[in-house]
Motif scaffolding. Structure first.
Motif, PDB file in Angstrom:
ATOM      1  N   GLU A 106      77.414 134.876  25.610  1.00 34.58           N
ATOM      2  CA  GLU A 106      77.139 133.511  26.239  1.00 34.58           C
ATOM      3  C   GLU A 106      78.680 133.587  27.204  1.00 34.58           C
ATOM      4  OE1 GLU A 106      77.899 128.841  24.412  1.00 34.58           O
ATOM      5  OE2 GLU A 106      79.290 130.986  23.475  1.00 34.58           O
ATOM      6  N   SER A 107      78.803 133.913  27.798  1.00 34.99           N
ATOM      7  CA  SER A 107      80.439 133.311  28.290  1.00 34.99           C
ATOM      8  C   SER A 107      79.501 134.148  29.966  1.00 34.99           C
ATOM      9  CB  SER A 107      81.722 134.088  27.702  1.00 34.99           C
ATOM     10  OG  SER A 107      82.245 133.405  27.012  1.00 34.99           O
ATOM     11  N   ARG A 109      76.532 134.674  30.641  1.00 39.36           N
ATOM     12  CA  ARG A 109      75.237 134.470  30.935  1.00 39.36           C
ATOM     13  C   ARG A 109      75.821 132.561  31.528  1.00 39.36           C
ATOM     14  NH1 ARG A 109      73.146 135.242  25.637  1.00 39.36           N
ATOM     15  NH2 ARG A 109      73.544 132.926  25.251  1.00 39.36           N
ATOM     16  N   SER A 110      77.013 132.061  31.259  1.00 35.50           N
ATOM     17  CA  SER A 110      77.303 130.576  30.804  1.00 35.50           C
ATOM     18  C   SER A 110      77.628 130.639  33.389  1.00 35.50           C
ATOM     19  CB  SER A 110      78.445 130.191  30.969  1.00 35.50           C
ATOM     20  OG  SER A 110      78.088 130.110  29.640  1.00 35.50           O
ATOM     21  N   PRO A 163      82.996 125.854  31.127  1.00 32.40           N
ATOM     22  CA  PRO A 163      82.167 126.197  32.603  1.00 32.40           C
ATOM     23  C   PRO A 163      81.807 125.405  34.059  1.00 32.40           C
ATOM     24  CG  PRO A 163      80.310 126.880  31.218  1.00 32.40           C
ATOM     25  CD  PRO A 163      81.921 125.849  30.208  1.00 32.40           C
ATOM     26  N   TRP A 166      80.739 121.394  33.806  1.00 34.21           N
ATOM     27  CA  TRP A 166      81.054 120.840  32.433  1.00 34.21           C
ATOM     28  C   TRP A 166      82.160 119.968  31.523  1.00 34.21           C
ATOM     29  CZ3 TRP A 166      77.965 122.815  27.447  1.00 34.21           C
ATOM     30  CH2 TRP A 166      77.057 123.895  28.184  1.00 34.21           C
ATOM     31  N   LYS A 231      76.658 117.817  29.966  1.00 29.00           N
ATOM     32  CA  LYS A 231      77.121 119.344  30.334  1.00 29.00           C
ATOM     33  C   LYS A 231      78.023 118.933  28.769  1.00 29.00           C
ATOM     34  CE  LYS A 231      75.036 120.929  33.878  1.00 29.00           C
ATOM     35  NZ  LYS A 231      74.754 122.388  34.935  1.00 29.00           N
ATOM     36  N   ARG A 233      80.373 120.781  25.807  1.00 29.23           N
ATOM     37  CA  ARG A 233      81.328 120.918  25.029  1.00 29.23           C
ATOM     38  C   ARG A 233      82.244 120.804  24.160  1.00 29.23           C
ATOM     39  NH1 ARG A 233      84.345 126.651  25.977  1.00 29.23           N
ATOM     40  NH2 ARG A 233      81.544 126.976  26.745  1.00 29.23           N
ATOM     41  N   GLU A 272      77.187 122.603  23.356  1.00 30.26           N
ATOM     42  CA  GLU A 272      77.592 123.986  22.729  1.00 30.26           C
ATOM     43  C   GLU A 272      77.757 123.141  21.777  1.00 30.26           C
ATOM     44  OE1 GLU A 272      79.980 126.788  24.908  1.00 30.26           O
ATOM     45  OE2 GLU A 272      78.146 127.192  26.535  1.00 30.26           O
TER      46      GLU A 272
END
Length: 323
Positions: A106-107, A109-110, A163, A166, A231, A233, A272
């Motif tokens: 996941e990291s 991809r981010s 990210p 975010w 965005k 988290r 997220e």
């Protein structure tokens, strides 16, 4: 799977501190060649245009917090980014490994890494343009392991891989079954961990713990929309609701609450959900506690963090190597 990560070795506290500080101060870490899974007994360099992701974890069967870390290097061995994360209530070694893999993927991809050396979980790997699997000795990825160990051995539970672009919203509540006022709070941080805003709200006559959690979630989501956060988290200690959102079949009794939260989440461009230990979000909890413990029932939104939490934030910045 990378068995070398999970050998259960222990180290002297002084050695861990020294290594962790070296990593967090941004020192360039030594690159060592690794053995390829697909080409046994040969050494390969990182191809031009690729990055190498080294990762590790520190887990114990006693059910405490698990530390995890990754380090990204370019083809010359220069460290580009690194991250640490704390996981809570990881019940088995297999689950620990899976959680580590999914977080690393996941990291990457981010961070828009299209070609990197890490992986398994074929479904997740399909998101990348190209990937390779490598196995190296523990010594090869020792710096990632030192960072992971800092969670349990040094108590450094702050994660810092938000990210760019975010925000991280940490929230908590203080509720009692006696039907008194409930305190709630959220804290918004940018990708560097700097507190942008915080808020407190007092609720009255909240009849159950489940209702309390739902009211908190809806308030937090409404607040983030009002502040134009697109965005986000969302970080809390409510593992049941987060798991119910991600795995509805496991929590049929929470489907109403899940439906309400999911509907509100649709307003965000990206989001997220993360579960953290109480210690990680303790400042949000302290603010929430002030409603019932100190009688501070006035609701507000303010920039930065409360001045009476200066010492805690100063200690967190010092422990994580921040300024």
């Amino acid at each position: 799977m990378n068995s070398f990560i999970f050998e259960g070795k222990t180290f002297e506290a002084e050695e861990i501190v020294v290594k962790a500080k070296q990593v967090q101060s941004g020192m360039e870490l030594e690159e060592e060649k690794v053995v390829s899974v697909t080409v046994p007994c040969s050494l390969q360099n990182v191809p031009v245009g690729w990055v190498q992701c080294e990762f590790a974890m520190d887990w114990a069967s006693r059910g405490e917090s698990m530390g995890a870390s990754w380090i990204v290097k370019d083809e010359k061995g220069k460290v580009l980014e690194h991250s640490r994360r704390v996981f809570v209530e990881v019940r088995s070694l297999t689950e620990a490994k899976l959680q580590l893999w999914l977080w690393v993927l996941e990291s990457m991809r981010s961070l828009k890494k299209k070609k990197f050396e890490v992986g398994e979980i074929k479904r997740e790997l399909q998101a990348f343009e190209a990937w390779e699997l490598r196995i190296g000795s523990w010594n090869t990825i020792r710096c990632a392991f030192f960072i992971a160990q800092s969670v349990r051995n040094l108590g450094l539970t702050q994660s810092y891989n938000v990210p760019v672009g975010w925000v991280q919203c940490e929230f908590a509540m203080d509720w009692a079954s006696r039907g008194e006022s409930m305190g709630a709070s959220w804290i918004v941080k940018d990708e560097k961990g700097k507190v942008l805003e915080h808020s407190r709200l007092a609720f009255v006559e909240v009849g159950s713990l489940t209702e309390a959690k739902l009211q908190l979630w809806l308030w937090v989501l409404e607040s983030m929309r009002s502040l134009k956060k697109t965005k986000v988290r969302f970080v809390s200690s409510f593992g049941d609701l987060i798991e119910a959102i991600e795995k509805p079949s496991f929590w049929p009794a929470l489907q109403f609450e899940v439906g309400e939260i999911k509907r509100e989440l649709q307003a965000f461009e990206a989001w997220e959900l993360r579960i953290r230990s109480w210690n990680t979000i303790r400042c949000a909890f302290f603010i929430a506690q002030s409603v019932r413990n100190l009688g501070l029932t006035q609701s507000y939104v303010a920039a930065g963090h409360p001045r009476w939490l200066d010492l805690i934030y100063a200690n967190d910045r010092s422990a994580s190597g921040g300024n």
